[in-house]
Write an enzyme that holds these catalytic residues in place. Structure first.
Site, PDB file in Angstrom:
ATOM      1  N   LYS A  80       1.222   4.239  -2.703  1.00 18.25           N
ATOM      2  CA  LYS A  80       0.908   5.636  -2.444  1.00 18.25           C
ATOM      3  C   LYS A  80       2.010   6.506  -2.507  1.00 18.25           C
ATOM      4  CE  LYS A  80      -3.456   5.167  -1.391  1.00 18.25           C
ATOM      5  NZ  LYS A  80      -4.504   5.550  -2.557  1.00 18.25           N
ATOM      6  N   TYR A  86       0.766  -1.265  -0.120  1.00 17.95           N
ATOM      7  CA  TYR A  86       0.019   0.081  -0.051  1.00 17.95           C
ATOM      8  C   TYR A  86       0.900   1.258  -0.050  1.00 17.95           C
ATOM      9  CZ  TYR A  86      -3.776   3.366   1.530  1.00 17.95           C
ATOM     10  OH  TYR A  86      -4.440   4.171   2.154  1.00 17.95           O
TER      11      TYR A  86
END
Ligand SMILES: NC(=O)c1ccc[n+]([C@@H]2O[C@H](COP(=O)([O-])OP(=O)(O)OC[C@H]3O[C@@H](n4cnc5c(N)ncnc54)[C@H](O)[C@@H]3O)[C@@H](O)[C@H]2O)c1
Length: 303
Positions: free
Chosen positions: A174, A170
């Protein structure tokens, strides 16, 4: 008069959570909205018509919206999503890349599938709508049309900008989205299109999945007064970035958490050491690195 009267927006992953908040806010400011959502679980499984719920809410509040159920990673289907904005509402001005999933695990437990799925939805799922939207605006620009109302707003996260245990997939995605934002902002600058990135927060099912956080998942429309956990608190910043008022703002990473709006600083050079046009010897680095780069004389300390 709304900030976005006459504008047409696509918001991905807008069936729930933060994306729903953005879609409602853009509609409140006068935009017509294509509400995209694949209708998956938090980990990205299954499909559903969850976009319909947000369309209904927008219509109940007097706005205009249509649903789209494409997977943001599907190149051809997302081409159709961009076309849908034009065929339904006559134009496209704003793309908010928000769709996301989470498959948290420490690196030693993270499977190849966990890595691929999260990188795919966040990173490729930001590239694909951006690619199609920019090509749409370039084609119009080549015909002499003004496309300076074009806006791309991507989604990063505080965790992605600083690192977070259990989220290698993640956070890599990001941070990648922040870099993507800066690069694409340069590429489309001459079109007058802006590309920025928002770092939101809120009590969505994604936030509620953090172990021990004690967060109960709620939708933005379940909050009728100011609450620091409301997933729509970053949405006014998205609406502003999407408007004419922010035409001068591009390549920026902005976190909007609770009642605070923070301009994130990009990577910048820190302390350095130089050796007058000579190659460093590894053995001479310990003292210099500790003293001049890490500002410490204790080699045991970690930086
Ligand atoms: N909740 C937070 O505190 C927080 C903090 C920082 C960043 N974010 C980011 O905000 C965004 C929204 O997260 P959320 O918390 O609202 O999560 P959420 O799970 O409530 O909503 C995400 C939505 O994306 C949709 N979606 C997932 N995969 C998709 C795909 N392939 N194609 C189209 N739609 C898809 C889901 O169906 C869901 O409706 C994400 O990018 C997330 O990383 C959230």
């Amino acid at each position: 008069m709304g900030l976005l009267d006459g504008r047409v927006a696509v918001v991905t992953g807008a069936g729930h959570g933060i994306g729903r908040g953005h879609a409602l806010e853009l509609a409140k400011e006068g935009a017509k909205v294509v509400v995209n959502d694949l209708g998956t679980t938090l980990s990205g499984e299954g499909e559903g018509k969850d976009a319909d719920l947000t369309v209904e809410l927008i219509e109940q509040r007097g706005g205009e919206a249509v649903a789209n159920y494409a997977n943001v990673t599907d190149f051809d289907a997302v081409g159709g999503l961009i076309d849908q904005a034009v065929t339904e509402f006559g134009r496209l001005d704003i793309v908010v890349n928000n769709a996301g999933i989470a498959r948290d695990a420490a690196i030693w437990n993270m499977t190849e599938a966990d890595w691929d799925a999260v990188i795919d939805v966040h990173l490729k799922g930001t590239f694909v709508p951006t690619h199609h939207a920019v090509n749409h605006w370039r084609a119009l620009n080549k015909k002499g049309e003004d496309v300076s109302s074009g806006r791309i707003i991507n989604t990063t996260s505080g965790a992605g900008l600083t690192g977070n245990f259990g989220q290698a997939n993640y956070t890599a995605a990001k941070m990648g989205i922040a870099a993507f934002t800066m690069t694409v902002s340069l590429e489309v600058f001459k079109l007058g299109v802006t590309v920025n990135c928002i770092g939101p927060a809120g009590a969505t099912r994604m936030a509620a999945s953090i172990p021990g956080a004690g967060i109960e998942a709620k939708e933005p429309d379940e909050f009728d007064e100011w609450n620091p956990m409301d997933p729509s608190l970053s949405s006014p910043v998205v609406a502003w970035l999407a408007s004419d008022k922010a035409g001068h703002v591009t390549g920026q990473i902005i976190r909007a958490v609770k009642d605070e709006i923070v301009l994130m600083q990009p990577w910048s050079n820190g302390p350095s050491i130089k050796k007058a046009s000579k190659r460093w010897e590894a053995s001479e680095l310990t003292a210099l690195m500790n003293a001049d780069l890490f500002n410490c004389r204790a080699p045991g300390l970690r930086y």
